[in-house]
Design a protein around this motif. Structure first.
Motif, mmCIF file in Angstrom:
data_model
loop_
_atom_site.group_PDB
_atom_site.id
_atom_site.type_symbol
_atom_site.label_atom_id
_atom_site.label_comp_id
_atom_site.label_asym_id
_atom_site.label_seq_id
_atom_site.Cartn_x
_atom_site.Cartn_y
_atom_site.Cartn_z
ATOM 1 N N HIS A 1 2.591 1.583 -3.748
ATOM 2 C CA HIS A 1 1.263 2.037 -4.387
ATOM 3 C C HIS A 1 1.097 3.420 -4.433
ATOM 4 O O HIS A 1 1.267 4.518 -4.473
ATOM 5 C CB HIS A 1 -0.075 1.460 -4.647
ATOM 6 C CG HIS A 1 -1.202 1.782 -5.122
ATOM 7 N ND1 HIS A 1 -0.549 1.306 -6.699
ATOM 8 C CD2 HIS A 1 -2.260 2.422 -5.018
ATOM 9 C CE1 HIS A 1 -2.275 1.944 -7.072
ATOM 10 N NE2 HIS A 1 -2.781 2.467 -5.982
ATOM 11 N N GLN A 2 0.824 4.163 -2.886
ATOM 12 C CA GLN A 2 0.516 5.532 -3.126
ATOM 13 C C GLN A 2 1.230 6.543 -2.887
ATOM 14 O O GLN A 2 0.975 6.998 -3.977
ATOM 15 C CB GLN A 2 0.368 5.515 -0.841
ATOM 16 C CG GLN A 2 -0.231 7.038 -0.986
ATOM 17 C CD GLN A 2 -0.243 6.661 0.986
ATOM 18 O OE1 GLN A 2 -0.658 5.573 1.536
ATOM 19 N NE2 GLN A 2 -0.877 8.369 1.239
ATOM 20 N N ARG A 3 3.171 5.714 -2.597
ATOM 21 C CA ARG A 3 4.102 5.865 -2.697
ATOM 22 C C ARG A 3 4.590 7.471 -4.585
ATOM 23 O O ARG A 3 4.730 8.151 -5.031
ATOM 24 C CB ARG A 3 5.078 6.186 -2.358
ATOM 25 C CG ARG A 3 4.963 6.075 -0.735
ATOM 26 C CD ARG A 3 5.894 7.517 -0.434
ATOM 27 N NE ARG A 3 6.473 8.172 -0.927
ATOM 28 C CZ ARG A 3 7.744 8.072 0.060
ATOM 29 N NH1 ARG A 3 7.866 7.187 1.515
ATOM 30 N NH2 ARG A 3 8.823 8.693 -0.434
ATOM 31 N N THR B 1 2.264 6.678 -6.906
ATOM 32 C CA THR B 1 0.923 7.353 -7.746
ATOM 33 C C THR B 1 0.921 8.576 -7.217
ATOM 34 O O THR B 1 0.653 9.281 -8.030
ATOM 35 C CB THR B 1 0.018 6.491 -6.354
ATOM 36 O OG1 THR B 1 -0.722 5.534 -6.752
ATOM 37 C CG2 THR B 1 -1.518 7.602 -7.376
ATOM 38 N N ALA C 1 0.589 -1.303 -0.221
ATOM 39 C CA ALA C 1 -0.183 0.252 -0.079
ATOM 40 C C ALA C 1 1.006 1.036 -0.092
ATOM 41 O O ALA C 1 0.228 2.259 -0.368
ATOM 42 C CB ALA C 1 -1.345 -0.232 1.280
ATOM 43 N N THR C 2 2.100 1.179 0.444
ATOM 44 C CA THR C 2 2.494 1.985 1.066
ATOM 45 C C THR C 2 3.545 2.517 -0.583
ATOM 46 O O THR C 2 3.590 3.897 -1.043
ATOM 47 C CB THR C 2 3.434 1.951 1.686
ATOM 48 O OG1 THR C 2 3.187 1.753 2.957
ATOM 49 C CG2 THR C 2 4.538 3.425 1.978
#
Length: 596
Positions: free
Chosen positions: A227-229, A231, A224-225
């Motif tokens: 993907h978030q970073r 993105t 998740a980290t």
């Protein structure tokens, strides 16, 4: 018979309540059967108390482990609780290393020596290696003198330096997955009771589940980290450089972003780019072991095309690293496709302006000037016009794409025109000049296309008309370079010697008449008969008139060459290879090639 217990019975019950030792019971002087019964009851009570304590400890341990999410905290808690529950001097945990195929010490409690804390154990070696290999528990009261295990100097030295003697090890196993081995050990000879072994096994089973949960939680959290970073990097326009930097920060290690040809687009971290580069197997990821590090290589695929490659170099890699890199490759594909789309749109616009500039400069001069200004060109200053081509027609797109990127970087225009890739670059006092600009472009395009690219160049003064004329001369220069077999070179008209002079002062029609007058019969014969007399004459001049070298260059017998030479003499006259006549024939054939 009275129901009141006798004095011996009362005394025995009192000792049971007080938890007295065996000697106290024997000292009462009670009947032997009563003492034996009391001792049996006492043993059962002690065993029951131990089971209750162990169950309570396991329940407490399970709760503690279930509440932890950080894998390092889980491992530390496992080892600390194992040492406390079993009551040993030390406890430690080995985890399996899938890359190297052995186990390594991950966490310790009570261990003093650095060699032990950094130890590695081959599968099958020592007690721990046997547990890792068989996934079965083993224990020994005196490891150094126990012949059941495969001893090695390294393992015995590490254990001896720590002073360990009694060791028990149980597998950390969940289903068919063995994560490692949990140990409890003492620095003296000490047998392990069956209930202690069972207790460590129960703890190890809880620990394996906790490791599995913590690992899954860590993988989800890190995914998740990532993907978030990533993105955020994509939305903020960070490009491949931002992607590499973010990945290196989140995953650790060094990250490289390569294009489809293996050229580096971006990098972050201290490790050098692996040489040779590991290759992907199809569209899947691949982990490769290096001397001190491991590399994961993942293809960047978009629209069914491999756009590039992502590499992660780190000391140790696991499945979560591969998953994170594959997720990053998806975002990298979106970045590269987006960059390509924008670049292609901009190149199309610049190509359209180039078409107007070279094909119809007088149709709308003011409108053309405005459109040219939009892409950064100033028609009131000088320019260099370059015409490029690769003999391999399949590389045409790569040549034009590379030229577009190069021109954009230097504030120029690039596109396809007249069958060539044409580049217009700003020039001025102190600039490199047409010849140097042609050679610089040759190097860039040859690298971009992976094949030799030839470039002709010419300088142009201010104004659209000057650009049109310079383009005509650059294209002629390119034709001459090909005719002279100077593939992969760059040059301007002034560097072509007499050929450049002829191109400057004679029109194409006049040159064609000269070719026809000088070697017309020879060319007509080749065209009608399918012979190679023109090629033979060029080879003859190229070999300085040596018949033996000419035959070798043409791969024909000397007698065959004599026959061809005689035929050329019959068509052109006996003096075709002597004096000024030889110069004219040679020049005419070269000019013929430039126009063909």
């Amino acid at each position: 018979m009275s129901d009141k217990p006798d004095q011996h019975t009362e005394a025995l019950l009192r000792l049971l309540r007080e938890g007295a030792d065996e000697g106290a019971f024997l000292g009462l002087g009670a009947p032997a059967q009563q003492v034996e019964d009391a001792l049996e009851v006492r043993a059962r009570l002690v065993a029951q108390s131990r089971r209750e304590a162990a169950l309570a400890a396991l329940y407490e341990t399970a709760g503690d482990l279930a509440s932890l999410r950080d894998l390092e905290e889980v491992l530390q808690a496992i080892v600390r609780r194992a040492r406390t529950l079993i009551g040993t001097d030390v406890a430690y945990l080995l985890l399996h290393d899938p890359e190297r195929g052995d186990t390594y010490v991950r966490v310790t409690d009570g261990i003093h020596t650095e060699a032990f804390k950094n130890g590695r154990l081959a599968v099958g070696t020592g007690l721990g290696g046997l547990v890792a290999e068989t996934a079965e528990p083993y224990h020994t009261a005196d490891y150094p003198n126990d012949a059941r295990f495969a001893h090695s100097d390294y393992v015995d030295g590490v254990i001896g330096a720590e002073g360990l003697v009694a060791i028990q090890g149980v597998p950390l196993k969940s289903g068919d997955q063995v994560y490692g081995v949990l140990f409890a050990a003492n620095r003296r000879v000490r047998p392990f009771a069956p209930e202690e072994v069972d207790l460590l096994i129960s703890l190890a089973n809880h620990a394996a589940l906790a490791i599995e949960n913590a690992t899954l939680f860590e993988e989800v959290q890190r995914a998740a980290t990532v993907h978030q970073r990533l993105t955020a990097v994509a939305l903020e326009g960070g490009g491949t450089a931002g992607l590499a930097s973010t990945l290196a920060e989140v995953l650790g290690g060094s990250v490289f972003v390569l294009d489809a040809h293996g050229r580096r687009l971006a990098a972050a971290g201290e490790a050098p780019l692996p040489d040779p580069l590991p290759r992907c197997k199809g569209n899947g990821s691949r982990r490769v072991a290096l001397d001190d590090d491991a590399t994961c290589v993942t293809p960047i695929v978009g629209g069914g095309e491999q756009l590039g490659t992502l590499l992660l170099v780190r000391h140790r890699l696991d499945a979560s690293d591969v998953q994170a890199l594959e997720r990053a490759a998806q975002i990298a594909a979106l970045m590269l496709l987006s960059e390509r789309t924008v670049s292609q749109a901009e190149q199309r616009l610049r190509g359209e302006i180039l078409d107007d500039l070279l094909g119809a400069p007088h149709r709308d001069p003011e409108g053309l000037r405005r459109r040219v200004a939009l892409v950064g060109l100033d028609l009131d200053r000088g320019h260099v016009v370059l015409a490029a081509r690769c003999r391999d027609g399949d590389r045409r797109r790569q040549v034009t794409d590379a030229a577009g990127r190069y021109a954009l970087r230097l504030g120029g225009l690039a596109g396809e025109y007249g069958g060539n890739t044409v580049v217009v670059l700003p020039d001025g006092p102190g600039g490199p000049g047409a010849g140097e600009a042609a050679r610089a472009l040759t190097a860039v395009l040859t690298q971009g296309a992976g094949r030799p690219v030839t470039v002709g160049g010419e300088s142009a003064g201010p104004g659209a008309a000057a650009l049109v004329e310079a383009h005509r001369d650059a294209a002629r220069c390119l034709d001459v370079l090909f005719a002279l077999d100077r593939d992969g070179e760059g040059a301007c008209r002034d560097e072509l010697g007499i050929y450049g002079l002829l191109l400057s002062h004679a029109g194409r029609s006049e040159l064609n008449r000269f070719v026809e007058r000088t070697v017309g019969p020879l060319l007509a014969h080749d065209e009608a008969r399918g012979s190679e007399l023109a090629r033979t004459v060029l080879a003859y001049f190229g070999c300085d008139g040596s018949l033996a070298r000419t035959a070798g260059a043409l791969y024909v017998h000397v007698n065959t060459l004599y026959q061809r030479i005689d035929k050329v003499g019959a068509l052109l006259g006996a003096d075709w290879r002597h004096g000024d006549r030889a110069l004219q024939v040679h020049l005419a054939l070269k000019l013929h090639l430039t126009g063909s």
